[in-house]
Design an enzyme around this catalytic site. Structure first.
Site, PDB file in Angstrom:
ATOM      1  N   TYR A 201       0.601  -1.027   0.333  1.00  0.00           N
ATOM      2  CA  TYR A 201       0.472  -0.072   0.390  1.00  0.00           C
ATOM      3  C   TYR A 201       0.479   1.428  -0.375  1.00  0.00           C
ATOM      4  O   TYR A 201       1.665   1.531   0.689  1.00  0.00           O
ATOM      5  CB  TYR A 201      -1.194  -0.237   1.309  1.00  0.00           C
ATOM      6  CG  TYR A 201      -2.082  -0.816   1.289  1.00  0.00           C
ATOM      7  CD1 TYR A 201      -2.086  -1.648   0.293  1.00  0.00           C
ATOM      8  CD2 TYR A 201      -2.454  -1.346   2.757  1.00  0.00           C
ATOM      9  CE1 TYR A 201      -2.538  -3.176   0.169  1.00  0.00           C
ATOM     10  CE2 TYR A 201      -3.330  -2.868   2.580  1.00  0.00           C
ATOM     11  CZ  TYR A 201      -3.438  -3.619   1.324  1.00  0.00           C
ATOM     12  OH  TYR A 201      -4.346  -4.227   1.730  1.00  0.00           O
TER      13      TYR A 201
ATOM     14  N   HIS B  57       0.887 -12.187   0.833  1.00  0.00           N
ATOM     15  CA  HIS B  57      -0.591 -10.876   0.078  1.00  0.00           C
ATOM     16  C   HIS B  57      -1.315 -11.643  -0.311  1.00  0.00           C
ATOM     17  O   HIS B  57      -2.828 -11.765  -1.153  1.00  0.00           O
ATOM     18  CB  HIS B  57       0.381  -9.728   0.141  1.00  0.00           C
ATOM     19  CG  HIS B  57      -1.287  -8.200  -0.315  1.00  0.00           C
ATOM     20  ND1 HIS B  57      -0.197  -7.560  -0.060  1.00  0.00           N
ATOM     21  CD2 HIS B  57      -2.542  -8.447  -0.414  1.00  0.00           C
ATOM     22  CE1 HIS B  57      -1.237  -6.295  -0.256  1.00  0.00           C
ATOM     23  NE2 HIS B  57      -2.787  -7.287  -0.666  1.00  0.00           N
TER      24      HIS B  57
ATOM     25  N   SER C 158     -12.854  -5.050   1.785  1.00  0.00           N
ATOM     26  CA  SER C 158     -13.871  -4.322   0.933  1.00  0.00           C
ATOM     27  C   SER C 158     -15.233  -4.469   1.081  1.00  0.00           C
ATOM     28  O   SER C 158     -16.110  -5.141   0.576  1.00  0.00           O
ATOM     29  CB  SER C 158     -13.299  -4.434  -0.971  1.00  0.00           C
ATOM     30  OG  SER C 158     -12.701  -3.771  -1.137  1.00  0.00           O
TER      31      SER C 158
ATOM     32  N   GLY D 192     -17.836  -3.413  -0.574  1.00  0.00           N
ATOM     33  CA  GLY D 192     -17.848  -3.300  -2.245  1.00  0.00           C
ATOM     34  C   GLY D 192     -17.269  -2.303  -2.934  1.00  0.00           C
ATOM     35  O   GLY D 192     -17.450  -1.957  -3.628  1.00  0.00           O
TER      36      GLY D 192
ATOM     37  N   GLY E  80     -17.013   0.791  -2.034  1.00  0.00           N
ATOM     38  CA  GLY E  80     -18.414   1.947  -2.091  1.00  0.00           C
ATOM     39  C   GLY E  80     -19.424   1.447  -2.364  1.00  0.00           C
ATOM     40  O   GLY E  80     -19.879   2.607  -2.337  1.00  0.00           O
ATOM     41  N   PHE E  81     -19.558   1.359  -3.075  1.00  0.00           N
ATOM     42  CA  PHE E  81     -20.624   0.934  -3.610  1.00  0.00           C
ATOM     43  C   PHE E  81     -21.766   0.766  -3.277  1.00  0.00           C
ATOM     44  O   PHE E  81     -23.001   1.144  -3.083  1.00  0.00           O
ATOM     45  CB  PHE E  81     -20.493  -0.957  -4.878  1.00  0.00           C
ATOM     46  CG  PHE E  81     -22.151  -1.125  -5.756  1.00  0.00           C
ATOM     47  CD1 PHE E  81     -22.678  -0.287  -6.222  1.00  0.00           C
ATOM     48  CD2 PHE E  81     -22.858  -2.063  -4.616  1.00  0.00           C
ATOM     49  CE1 PHE E  81     -23.949  -0.626  -6.426  1.00  0.00           C
ATOM     50  CE2 PHE E  81     -24.188  -2.114  -5.287  1.00  0.00           C
ATOM     51  CZ  PHE E  81     -24.797  -1.786  -6.104  1.00  0.00           C
TER      52      PHE E  81
END
Length: 328
Positions: A55, A121, A200, A203, A205-206
């Site tokens: 990141y 990862h 996530s 989603g 942000g969805f």
């Protein structure tokens, strides 16, 4: 904050994914804003912070270390190796020597003597999973990490890895609109006493309902390359949000909170780690741990948004071949 079991640790039922404070979704926030999110999460009782060498190509670990090192005794620290930035490019490399070198660099950036949970990862398919996990087991014996995790792996790979050294957690994308873990690995984790960390969980942000126009995404936002966020697919997926928002309103919560509550109800071993750059959104997310929503509301949410109603795969083909998760 409600607690859940993560190997030898008791952590907040909802953790914080730190990625988007430095990486992935366009221009990251200022270090000052990132620090405010991290410290507010700690104040609200969040005790699981998740970062990775990848990141920001080390920048996220630097931020987490600088801000949270003075409070190190108050939280469980997770980071990842096996995928990182090399000469400005993302590289998957699971060779034992690389993993050990990555850990040394991460310890310096995080300003700590030990990482509580250290994930592979991605499984580098050029290296047997047994060899990569064996290197992480060496790090456990050396006292540099406390426990081992895997990210984006199948149930079969989990079992192979677990035979080398006990695996504490599997981290994979899981939400109302991403159900791949339900094929096998979610249940395998439950059977084996392995925590399932859901990244996530809203989603990307969805499921917050806030992203209505994908044309507003930054040119470097990784969602622009994800099939579900193509203009055509996203327009189809947006039609699902009206029902989710109406359901959340009737339940007296936000769509993001409903989505997180749905995940928490999937099993006591499930720990979502939403990420955000905004303190307000952080407060909203963490408050979901206290919700007591009726089972029928959660069932309606799951019936409304799932792998059959969502349009488009979660990753483009080039990325899909890099992961080991079961496909629906």
């Amino acid at each position: 904050m409600q607690q859940r079991t993560l190997g030898p640790f008791q952590v907040s039922a909802i953790g914080l994914g730190c990625m988007n404070l430095s990486h992935a979704y366009g221009v990251p926030p200022s270090p000052e804003q990132g620090a405010s999110v991290l410290l507010r999460a700690l104040d609200l009782g969040c005790t699981l912070f998740d970062t990775a060498a990848l990141y920001g190509f080390g920048a996220n670990e630097e931020l987490v270390g600088k801000v949270l090192a003075p409070h190190r005794h108050r939280f469980t620290l997770a980071s990842k190796c096996g995928m990182q930035g090399v000469d400005g490019k993302r590289v998957i490399d699971g060779r034992p020597d690389t993993l050990k070198a990555t850990c040394e660099a991460s310890l310096r950036r995080l300003r700590t003597d030990v990482i509580d949970l250290y994930y592979l990862h991605r499984w580098d398919r050029q290296v047997p999973i047994e060899d990569s996990v064996g290197a992480l087991a060496d790090l456990v014996r050396e006292g540099k990490i406390r426990t081992i995790g895997l990210s984006e792996v199948s149930a079969a790979t989990l079992r192979r890895a677990h035979a080398v050294h006990p695996i504490t957690a599997v981290q994979t994308e899981y939400s109302l609109w991403t159900r791949n873990p339900e094929v096998a690995v979610l249940e395998a984790c439950r059977e084996m006493g392995v925590a399932f960390v859901a990244f996530s969980p809203v989603g990307r942000g969805f499921l917050t309902g806030a992203l209505r126009d994908v044309g507003t995404l930054d040119a470097k936002d990784i969602r622009r390359a994800m099939p579900r966020f193509s203009p055509e697919n996203y327009a189809a997926n947006l039609r699902l949000l009206d029902g989710l928002e109406a359901l959340a309103a009737r339940a007296g919560c936000t769509p993001a909170q409903l989505s997180l509550a749905w995940l928490l109800a999937r099993g006591e071993h499930v720990i979502p780690i939403p990420g955000t750059t905004q303190v307000k959104h952080l407060e909203d997310d963490l408050a979901a741990a206290a919700l007591q929503l009726p089972a029928d509301v959660l069932a309606q949410a799951g019936a409304l948004i799932n792998h059959q109603s969502v349009v488009g795969p979660r990753y483009p083909a080039a990325t899909q071949v890099e992961i080991d998760t079961e496909a629906l």
